[in-house]
Write a protein that holds these residues in place. Structure first.
Motif, PDB file in Angstrom:
ATOM      1  N   GLY A   4      75.549  70.885  38.404  1.00 61.70           N
ATOM      2  CA  GLY A   4      75.970  70.410  37.097  1.00 61.70           C
ATOM      3  C   GLY A   4      76.075  71.593  36.148  1.00 61.70           C
ATOM      4  N   ILE A   5      77.179  71.647  35.390  1.00 63.37           N
ATOM      5  CA  ILE A   5      77.433  72.774  34.487  1.00 63.37           C
ATOM      6  C   ILE A   5      77.788  72.262  33.101  1.00 63.37           C
ATOM      7  N   ASP A   6      77.168  72.852  32.098  1.00 60.88           N
ATOM      8  CA  ASP A   6      77.470  72.548  30.699  1.00 60.88           C
ATOM      9  C   ASP A   6      77.983  73.830  30.049  1.00 60.88           C
ATOM     10  N   ILE A   7      79.272  73.842  29.705  1.00 60.86           N
ATOM     11  CA  ILE A   7      79.880  75.025  29.089  1.00 60.86           C
ATOM     12  C   ILE A   7      79.969  74.795  27.586  1.00 60.86           C
ATOM     13  N   GLY A   8      79.295  75.615  26.821  1.00 55.75           N
ATOM     14  CA  GLY A   8      79.344  75.528  25.372  1.00 55.75           C
ATOM     15  C   GLY A   8      79.908  76.793  24.764  1.00 55.75           C
ATOM     16  N   GLY A   9      80.092  76.778  23.464  1.00 60.14           N
ATOM     17  CA  GLY A   9      80.631  77.940  22.789  1.00 60.14           C
ATOM     18  C   GLY A   9      79.687  79.121  22.778  1.00 60.14           C
ATOM     19  N   SER A  10      78.381  78.861  22.884  1.00 63.26           N
ATOM     20  CA  SER A  10      77.411  79.956  22.831  1.00 63.26           C
ATOM     21  C   SER A  10      76.803  80.285  24.192  1.00 63.26           C
ATOM     22  N   LYS A  11      76.630  79.274  25.055  1.00 63.74           N
ATOM     23  CA  LYS A  11      76.039  79.561  26.357  1.00 63.74           C
ATOM     24  C   LYS A  11      76.536  78.614  27.432  1.00 63.74           C
ATOM     25  N   ILE A  12      76.427  79.068  28.666  1.00 63.19           N
ATOM     26  CA  ILE A  12      76.729  78.260  29.845  1.00 63.19           C
ATOM     27  C   ILE A  12      75.414  77.958  30.532  1.00 63.19           C
ATOM     28  N   ARG A  13      75.163  76.688  30.809  1.00 60.89           N
ATOM     29  CA  ARG A  13      73.951  76.268  31.489  1.00 60.89           C
ATOM     30  C   ARG A  13      74.340  75.560  32.775  1.00 60.89           C
ATOM     31  N   MET A  14      73.581  75.763  33.825  1.00 63.06           N
ATOM     32  CA  MET A  14      73.861  75.058  35.070  1.00 63.06           C
ATOM     33  C   MET A  14      72.599  74.920  35.902  1.00 63.06           C
ATOM     34  N   LYS A  25      67.633  76.090  37.703  1.00 64.23           N
ATOM     35  CA  LYS A  25      68.409  76.060  36.470  1.00 64.23           C
ATOM     36  C   LYS A  25      68.551  77.466  35.903  1.00 64.23           C
ATOM     37  N   ILE A  26      69.758  77.824  35.482  1.00 66.27           N
ATOM     38  CA  ILE A  26      69.997  79.126  34.881  1.00 66.27           C
ATOM     39  C   ILE A  26      70.900  78.961  33.660  1.00 66.27           C
ATOM     40  N   GLU A  27      70.912  79.952  32.800  1.00 69.96           N
ATOM     41  CA  GLU A  27      71.840  79.956  31.674  1.00 69.96           C
ATOM     42  C   GLU A  27      72.181  81.393  31.312  1.00 69.96           C
ATOM     43  N   ALA A  28      73.335  81.555  30.643  1.00 65.38           N
ATOM     44  CA  ALA A  28      73.784  82.877  30.223  1.00 65.38           C
ATOM     45  C   ALA A  28      74.738  82.702  29.048  1.00 65.38           C
ATOM     46  N   PRO A  29      74.906  83.734  28.237  1.00 70.46           N
ATOM     47  CA  PRO A  29      75.861  83.641  27.125  1.00 70.46           C
ATOM     48  C   PRO A  29      77.273  83.362  27.626  1.00 70.46           C
ATOM     49  N   THR A  30      77.996  82.548  26.867  1.00 71.17           N
ATOM     50  CA  THR A  30      79.391  82.266  27.213  1.00 71.17           C
ATOM     51  C   THR A  30      80.281  83.473  26.968  1.00 71.17           C
ATOM     52  N   ASN A  31      79.880  84.321  26.004  1.00 74.17           N
ATOM     53  CA  ASN A  31      80.730  85.445  25.582  1.00 74.17           C
ATOM     54  C   ASN A  31      82.109  84.921  25.211  1.00 74.17           C
ATOM     55  N   ALA A  32      82.091  83.948  24.297  1.00 80.90           N
ATOM     56  CA  ALA A  32      83.275  83.143  23.999  1.00 80.90           C
ATOM     57  C   ALA A  32      84.443  83.933  23.423  1.00 80.90           C
ATOM     58  N   THR A  33      84.208  85.133  22.911  1.00 82.63           N
ATOM     59  CA  THR A  33      85.304  85.913  22.347  1.00 82.63           C
ATOM     60  C   THR A  33      86.045  86.722  23.401  1.00 82.63           C
TER      61      THR A  33
END
Length: 274
Positions: A4-14, A25-33
């Motif tokens: 399961g993955i949740d992609i947000g503007g600030s971070k990606i969680r899965m 479970k892990i997460e990392a910055p989306t690096n949206a820019t």
């Protein structure tokens, strides 16, 4: 097992989901820019970290309009480079397993229906109160997407001089030059101005819920998102407004519940995998 993955503007969680539990479970910055390809490369690197031979599919929630059948993401909120991303095709080619993509509010609703507060109900509306206002809709145990996965964009419905999102999301507090978190902390220690602000917010939420009742008449409405943390401060005024709904039996037969699981979006995204 599913990812399961949740992609947000600030971070990606899965995380890896199995039997309603989340593992690795892990997460990392989306690096949206960054560019579309750079964000996709980061996403693939994260998936490799949790992938194993027992994974039978990947479910992804994205804050955007989605062609759920084709798995195409359009104009992801707060990710400027994601204008038209063929996410399903890209990931299926890379990992050789089925990939399912949907709007994040729909993933929230799926999570609540199967793993959260909505397990006892077949007809629910799950509302996120945060940066914006969104909703996922379950009708007779089926997630209602609409034609463009845009069903449930209740925040965009006209209300007063703007729309519901203007009065029922972070925008309400931004206009008062304070964050929702600071307003909550100040109200909890007795700041009268902030208490009154939350009460005003509750009146608008009550109007929003009445609009949902007129439109969907669900068994339960489940509130989530960051601003739901202020429930104890806004609920009394919210219920005062709901009490004005013209059909009393509707109110008696409907429940309002709070989301309680931190990882409900990941659980819901994983539940997309069939």
């Amino acid at each position: 097992m599913r990812i399961g993955i949740d992609i947000g503007g600030s971070k990606i969680r899965m995380g890896v989901v199995d039997g309603g539990q989340i593992y690795k479970k892990i997460e990392a910055p989306t690096n949206a820019t960054e560019s579309e390809d750079a964000i996709l490369s980061n996403l693939c690197d994260m998936i490799r970290k949790v992938m194993n031979s027992n994974i039978r599919g990947i479910g992804i929630g994205v804050p955007s309009v989605v062609d759920a059948e084709q798995g195409i993401v359009y104009n992801a909120v707060n990710i400027p480079s994601w204008k038209r991303v063929y996410l399903k095709d890209i990931l299926e080619k890379e990992f050789r397993i089925p990939v399912f993509v949907n709007n994040e509010s729909n993933c929230f609703a799926f999570g609540e229906r199967y793993y959260g507060e909505g397990t006892a109900y077949r007809n629910i509306v799950c509302v996120t109160l945060g940066t914006g206002v969104g909703a996922g809709i379950i009708i007779n145990d089926v997630l209602y997407n609409g034609n463009n996965t845009g069903a449930g964009e209740i925040g965009s419905l006209p209300y007063l001089d703007a729309d519901y999102e203007y009065y029922c999301s972070r925008k309400f507090f931004d206009r008062n030059n304070i964050s929702g978190r600071d307003a909550l902390n100040m109200a909890l220690v007795g700041d009268t101005k902030m208490i009154l602000l939350w009460e005003e917010f509750g009146k608008h939420i009550g109007k929003l819920i009445n609009a949902i009742l007129f439109t969907y008449d669900p068994q339960a409405i489940i509130l989530g998102g960051g601003l739901s943390a202020g429930y104890q401060l806004f609920s009394e005024k919210m219920f005062d407004v709901i009490a004005t709904f013209p059909y009393p039996e509707t109110i008696k037969r409907m429940k309002i519940l709070l989301s309680r699981k931190e990882d409900i979006y990941l659980l819901g995204a994983a539940a997309l995998v069939v």
